[in-house]
Design a protein around this motif. Structure first.
Motif, PDB file in Angstrom:
ATOM      1  N   ASN A   1     -40.895 -38.167  -3.126  1.00 46.46           N
ATOM      2  CA  ASN A   1     -39.865 -39.177  -2.881  1.00 46.46           C
ATOM      3  C   ASN A   1     -39.451 -39.237  -1.414  1.00 46.46           C
ATOM      4  O   ASN A   1     -38.448 -39.858  -1.067  1.00 46.46           O
ATOM      5  CB  ASN A   1     -38.630 -38.900  -3.746  1.00 46.46           C
TER       6      ASN A   1
ATOM      7  N   SER B   1     -42.733 -34.965  -7.566  1.00 45.39           N
ATOM      8  CA  SER B   1     -42.710 -36.386  -7.250  1.00 45.39           C
ATOM      9  C   SER B   1     -42.421 -36.578  -5.765  1.00 45.39           C
ATOM     10  O   SER B   1     -41.361 -36.186  -5.275  1.00 45.39           O
ATOM     11  CB  SER B   1     -41.636 -37.094  -8.069  1.00 45.39           C
TER      12      SER B   1
ATOM     13  N   GLU C   1     -36.098 -33.869  -4.645  1.00 49.55           N
ATOM     14  CA  GLU C   1     -35.179 -34.014  -5.777  1.00 49.55           C
ATOM     15  C   GLU C   1     -34.557 -32.677  -6.171  1.00 49.55           C
ATOM     16  O   GLU C   1     -33.371 -32.586  -6.460  1.00 49.55           O
ATOM     17  CB  GLU C   1     -35.914 -34.616  -6.976  1.00 49.55           C
TER      18      GLU C   1
ATOM     19  N   ASP D   1     -36.876 -44.805  -5.608  1.00 45.64           N
ATOM     20  CA  ASP D   1     -37.845 -44.667  -6.699  1.00 45.64           C
ATOM     21  C   ASP D   1     -38.184 -46.003  -7.342  1.00 45.64           C
ATOM     22  O   ASP D   1     -39.092 -46.080  -8.163  1.00 45.64           O
ATOM     23  CB  ASP D   1     -37.364 -43.657  -7.750  1.00 45.64           C
ATOM     24  N   ARG D   2     -37.445 -47.080  -6.972  1.00 45.85           N
ATOM     25  CA  ARG D   2     -37.728 -48.401  -7.535  1.00 45.85           C
ATOM     26  C   ARG D   2     -37.030 -49.468  -6.696  1.00 45.85           C
ATOM     27  O   ARG D   2     -36.095 -49.174  -5.951  1.00 45.85           O
ATOM     28  CB  ARG D   2     -37.249 -48.486  -8.974  1.00 45.85           C
TER      29      ARG D   2
ATOM     30  N   LEU E   1     -38.296 -36.373 -14.500  1.00 46.56           N
ATOM     31  CA  LEU E   1     -38.850 -36.427 -13.153  1.00 46.56           C
ATOM     32  C   LEU E   1     -39.449 -35.077 -12.778  1.00 46.56           C
ATOM     33  O   LEU E   1     -38.798 -34.048 -12.902  1.00 46.56           O
ATOM     34  CB  LEU E   1     -37.741 -36.801 -12.164  1.00 46.56           C
TER      35      LEU E   1
ATOM     36  N   TYR F   1     -46.019 -41.898  -5.067  1.00 44.78           N
ATOM     37  CA  TYR F   1     -45.376 -42.557  -6.204  1.00 44.78           C
ATOM     38  C   TYR F   1     -44.089 -41.804  -6.487  1.00 44.78           C
ATOM     39  O   TYR F   1     -44.122 -40.720  -7.089  1.00 44.78           O
ATOM     40  CB  TYR F   1     -46.303 -42.552  -7.422  1.00 44.78           C
ATOM     41  N   PRO F   2     -42.932 -42.307  -6.034  1.00 38.56           N
ATOM     42  CA  PRO F   2     -41.695 -41.529  -6.124  1.00 38.56           C
ATOM     43  C   PRO F   2     -41.115 -41.416  -7.517  1.00 38.56           C
ATOM     44  O   PRO F   2     -40.081 -40.779  -7.704  1.00 38.56           O
ATOM     45  CB  PRO F   2     -40.741 -42.315  -5.210  1.00 38.56           C
ATOM     46  N   ARG F   3     -41.761 -42.036  -8.504  1.00 43.84           N
ATOM     47  CA  ARG F   3     -41.228 -41.985  -9.869  1.00 43.84           C
ATOM     48  C   ARG F   3     -42.290 -41.413 -10.810  1.00 43.84           C
ATOM     49  O   ARG F   3     -42.581 -41.969 -11.860  1.00 43.84           O
ATOM     50  CB  ARG F   3     -40.810 -43.391 -10.305  1.00 43.84           C
TER      51      ARG F   3
END
Length: 268
Positions: free
Chosen positions: A177, A175, A200, A68-69, A171, A162-164
């Motif tokens: 991910n 999302s 998630e 996610d980052r 969350l 956009y995983p976040r």
């Protein structure tokens, strides 16, 4: 006295100069490190897709979970990003068949649609297979695909993962991910589907979304009698019995999926 003050000022300017150079160096090194992290992620994901295209199995898939980052260098400063996926046709091969390229890019995330894109890393895959990109927009409702989310024509707008994606500080279940790369072979013609997943809160979401793509294809084909089965390559049960093509994700059901199952997923 004046000389002493001047000396102090020179020392201060020198210290400031050294600090500025050090900060610029750290920024430079951090950006290089960030680019390397992004490239390594894209290299891994592009290999995952390429492996599906080059194996001898008619139906195969792999899934990939994306972080996610990233972080700048060795610091704890986060870097939030979008994974952009697009496809382009770039000509024909000597046999007259279609040639395509799948482009993956890591772009700094921005909430402003008009902001200049800061591209961190990019990677491309050339193939004679047809590329079908699925928009993550369908994840918002976790329902059936439609003509806007299936086979996105990315010459105009890339598919963005956009995983976040946050809503009120939490969350969202939608999302994206992860994604599944699914190969389908019909009469020698390969198609690769890139299908977003949100794992998630639902670990088997990738398998479920593969089925959703199969249901959509069944719907538009007009073959929608209750017992009509989803195409083999988009039917999760096929992968359940094919351990050489499946990822670590598994499915427990012991039957093929039909239009009746698709109806329970929101298709009509």
């Amino acid at each position: 006295m004046l000389g002493f003050i001047m000396s102090k000022m020179q020392m201060l300017l020198f210290a400031v100069g050294v600090s500025v150079v050090a900060l610029m160096f750290i920024f430079f090194v951090s950006n290089i490190d960030l680019g390397q992290k992004g490239y390594m992620m894209l290299a891994s994901n592009s290999k995952l897709v390429s492996d599906q295209l080059t194996n001898d199995i008619p139906c195969s898939f792999k899934t990939s979970t994306i972080p996610d980052r990233f972080y700048y260098g060795l610091s704890s400063t986060p870097f939030f990003y979008d994974l952009e996926l697009s496809s382009k046709r770039f000509g024909e091969d000597v046999a007259g068949g279609e040639q395509n390229v799948l482009i993956m890019r890591i772009v700094e995330h921005s909430n402003s649609p008009n902001a200049k894109k800061n591209v961190i890393a990019s990677k491309s895959i050339s193939t004679d297979a047809r590329i079908v990109l699925i928009s993550p927009e369908f994840l918002k409702e976790l329902s059936g695909l439609n003509e806007l989310t299936y086979d996105v024509q990315s010459d105009m707008q890339p598919v963005v993962l956009y995983p976040r994606a946050y809503l009120k500080g939490e969350l969202k279940a939608s999302s994206p991910n992860a994604f599944a790369a699914v190969k389908e072979t019909i009469k020698g013609q390969k198609t690769v589907y890139i299908i977003p997943c949100a794992t998630e809160k639902e670990p088997n979401n990738c398998l479920l979304n593969i089925l959703r793509v199969g249901c959509y294809k069944l719907k538009v084909s007009g073959r929608i009698s209750p017992d009509q089965q989803v195409d083999d390559c988009l039917n999760p049960q096929v992968f359940a019995s094919n351990s050489t093509s499946a990822s670590t994700t598994s499915i427990q059901q012991s039957r093929n999926y039909s239009w009746a199952d698709c109806q329970r997923l929101g298709y009509s």
